[in-house]
Scaffold this motif. Structure first.
Motif, PDB file in Angstrom:
ATOM      1  N   SER A  84      -5.034   4.685 -13.184  1.00 28.38           N
ATOM      2  CA  SER A  84      -4.080   4.568 -13.561  1.00 28.38           C
ATOM      3  C   SER A  84      -3.209   3.439 -13.255  1.00 28.38           C
ATOM      4  CB  SER A  84      -3.005   6.140 -14.071  1.00 28.38           C
ATOM      5  OG  SER A  84      -2.681   6.551 -12.366  1.00 28.38           O
ATOM      6  N   PHE A  85      -2.048   3.196 -13.877  1.00 34.70           N
ATOM      7  CA  PHE A  85      -1.601   2.372 -13.163  1.00 34.70           C
ATOM      8  C   PHE A  85       0.331   2.485 -13.096  1.00 34.70           C
ATOM      9  CE2 PHE A  85      -1.736   1.717 -17.521  1.00 34.70           C
ATOM     10  CZ  PHE A  85      -0.653   1.276 -17.273  1.00 34.70           C
ATOM     11  N   LEU A  86       0.460   1.455 -12.300  1.00 34.78           N
ATOM     12  CA  LEU A  86       2.698   2.004 -11.927  1.00 34.78           C
ATOM     13  C   LEU A  86       2.708   0.289 -13.243  1.00 34.78           C
ATOM     14  CD1 LEU A  86       2.798   3.451  -8.844  1.00 34.78           C
ATOM     15  CD2 LEU A  86       3.036   4.246 -10.636  1.00 34.78           C
ATOM     16  N   ALA A  87       3.252   0.896 -14.427  1.00 37.55           N
ATOM     17  CA  ALA A  87       3.398  -0.641 -14.669  1.00 37.55           C
ATOM     18  C   ALA A  87       5.213  -1.063 -13.994  1.00 37.55           C
ATOM     19  CB  ALA A  87       4.130  -0.122 -16.256  1.00 37.55           C
ATOM     20  N   ASN A  88       4.695  -2.405 -14.224  1.00 39.21           N
ATOM     21  CA  ASN A  88       6.374  -2.813 -13.236  1.00 39.21           C
ATOM     22  C   ASN A  88       6.248  -4.541 -14.215  1.00 39.21           C
ATOM     23  OD1 ASN A  88       5.004  -5.074 -11.064  1.00 39.21           O
ATOM     24  ND2 ASN A  88       3.341  -3.829 -11.084  1.00 39.21           N
ATOM     25  N   ARG A 126       0.393  -1.217   0.096  1.00 37.99           N
ATOM     26  CA  ARG A 126       0.027  -0.125   0.034  1.00 37.99           C
ATOM     27  C   ARG A 126       0.563   0.848   0.251  1.00 37.99           C
ATOM     28  NH1 ARG A 126      -3.434   2.198   4.913  1.00 37.99           N
ATOM     29  NH2 ARG A 126      -4.193   3.662   3.605  1.00 37.99           N
ATOM     30  N   ALA A 127       2.107   1.417   1.139  1.00 38.39           N
ATOM     31  CA  ALA A 127       3.008   1.746   0.966  1.00 38.39           C
ATOM     32  C   ALA A 127       3.514   2.843  -0.050  1.00 38.39           C
ATOM     33  CB  ALA A 127       3.583   2.458   2.038  1.00 38.39           C
ATOM     34  N   LEU A 128       3.723   1.656  -1.208  1.00 37.92           N
ATOM     35  CA  LEU A 128       5.284   1.771  -2.202  1.00 37.92           C
ATOM     36  C   LEU A 128       4.991   2.159  -3.463  1.00 37.92           C
ATOM     37  CD1 LEU A 128       8.068   0.735  -2.671  1.00 37.92           C
ATOM     38  CD2 LEU A 128       6.758  -1.225  -3.774  1.00 37.92           C
ATOM     39  N   ALA A 129       3.240   2.413  -3.464  1.00 41.49           N
ATOM     40  CA  ALA A 129       2.806   3.537  -5.018  1.00 41.49           C
ATOM     41  C   ALA A 129       3.183   4.746  -4.963  1.00 41.49           C
ATOM     42  CB  ALA A 129       0.899   2.970  -5.039  1.00 41.49           C
ATOM     43  N   PRO A 130       3.074   5.523  -3.677  1.00 41.67           N
ATOM     44  CA  PRO A 130       2.946   6.497  -3.739  1.00 41.67           C
ATOM     45  C   PRO A 130       4.873   7.161  -4.493  1.00 41.67           C
ATOM     46  CG  PRO A 130       2.318   6.127  -1.901  1.00 41.67           C
ATOM     47  CD  PRO A 130       2.594   5.087  -2.137  1.00 41.67           C
ATOM     48  N   LEU A 131       5.685   6.139  -3.215  1.00 44.43           N
ATOM     49  CA  LEU A 131       7.148   6.278  -3.429  1.00 44.43           C
ATOM     50  C   LEU A 131       7.427   6.047  -5.134  1.00 44.43           C
ATOM     51  CD1 LEU A 131       8.020   5.038  -0.322  1.00 44.43           C
ATOM     52  CD2 LEU A 131       7.987   6.949  -0.625  1.00 44.43           C
ATOM     53  N   ALA A 132       6.511   5.122  -5.911  1.00 45.70           N
ATOM     54  CA  ALA A 132       7.361   4.959  -7.361  1.00 45.70           C
ATOM     55  C   ALA A 132       6.566   5.610  -8.013  1.00 45.70           C
ATOM     56  CB  ALA A 132       6.591   3.317  -6.771  1.00 45.70           C
ATOM     57  N   GLY A 133       5.646   6.069  -7.694  1.00 45.86           N
ATOM     58  CA  GLY A 133       5.171   6.935  -8.496  1.00 45.86           C
ATOM     59  C   GLY A 133       5.571   8.448  -8.447  1.00 45.86           C
ATOM     60  N   LYS A 134       6.621   8.722  -7.251  1.00 43.77           N
ATOM     61  CA  LYS A 134       7.417   9.886  -7.313  1.00 43.77           C
ATOM     62  C   LYS A 134       9.046   9.751  -8.010  1.00 43.77           C
ATOM     63  CE  LYS A 134       5.800  11.862  -3.511  1.00 43.77           C
ATOM     64  NZ  LYS A 134       6.414  12.530  -1.812  1.00 43.77           N
ATOM     65  N   VAL A 135       9.172   8.250  -7.992  1.00 41.68           N
ATOM     66  CA  VAL A 135      10.545   8.222  -8.677  1.00 41.68           C
ATOM     67  C   VAL A 135      10.414   8.249 -10.347  1.00 41.68           C
ATOM     68  CG1 VAL A 135      12.124   6.297  -9.361  1.00 41.68           C
ATOM     69  CG2 VAL A 135      11.364   6.995  -7.518  1.00 41.68           C
ATOM     70  N   LEU A 136       8.754   7.766 -10.724  1.00 44.85           N
ATOM     71  CA  LEU A 136       8.370   7.531 -12.373  1.00 44.85           C
ATOM     72  C   LEU A 136       8.373   9.250 -12.651  1.00 44.85           C
ATOM     73  CD1 LEU A 136       6.274   4.434 -12.850  1.00 44.85           C
ATOM     74  CD2 LEU A 136       8.739   4.412 -12.934  1.00 44.85           C
TER      75      LEU A 136
END
Length: 146
Positions: A55-59, A15-25
């Protein structure tokens, strides 16, 4: 090298990783996410694909034919096949990365990993060239606390 410590107050790393990953991208970066257990890697992947309704975070989980093309690669080891400059240790377990391989390391941990995170903090703060920051969740957002 910069290491950011993220204390999970509620929920798991998926749950917590999505906002962090979004910032990296958002800054054009690539992310390598490391978690020891296969089930955890699958939960993380699914959560990133379903990050929001629009939206989604492709991985992908490492080991496929297209690892090098993935903006977010999820693995059980620190091998950035996707040329990631950001590393997220999503299971809260510190692994010694090659200092030149990453610009930033994100250590995501819960209450049970708090003491190990403190030990890692002390270790890294004693090293020349390492910068450490601490974040905690406040009202669902990450806020720098130290």
């Amino acid at each position: 090298m910069q290491t950011d410590f993220y204390l999970l107050e509620q929920g798991g790393p998926e749950r917590a990783l999505a906002p962090l990953a979004g910032k990296v991208l958002a800054v054009g970066g690539r992310l390598l996410v490391v978690a020891e257990e296969a089930a955890e890697r699958q939960r993380l992947s699914q959560a990133l694909w379903q990050a929001s309704g629009t939206s989604f975070l492709a991985n992908d989980v490492a080991g496929g034919a297209h690892d090098a093309r993935q903006p977010i690669l999820i693995s059980d080891r620190i091998e950035p096949a996707n040329q990631a400059r950001f590393l997220a240790l999503a299971d809260g377990i510190w692994r010694e990365p090659d200092a030149g391989a990453f610009d930033r390391v994100l250590l995501v941990f819960g209450q049970t990993g708090r003491e190990a995170a403190r030990e890692t903090w002390r270790l890294l703060k004693s090293r020349e060239g390492w910068e450490c920051r601490f974040f905690r969740q406040e009202q669902g957002r990450w806020q720098q606390a130290g």
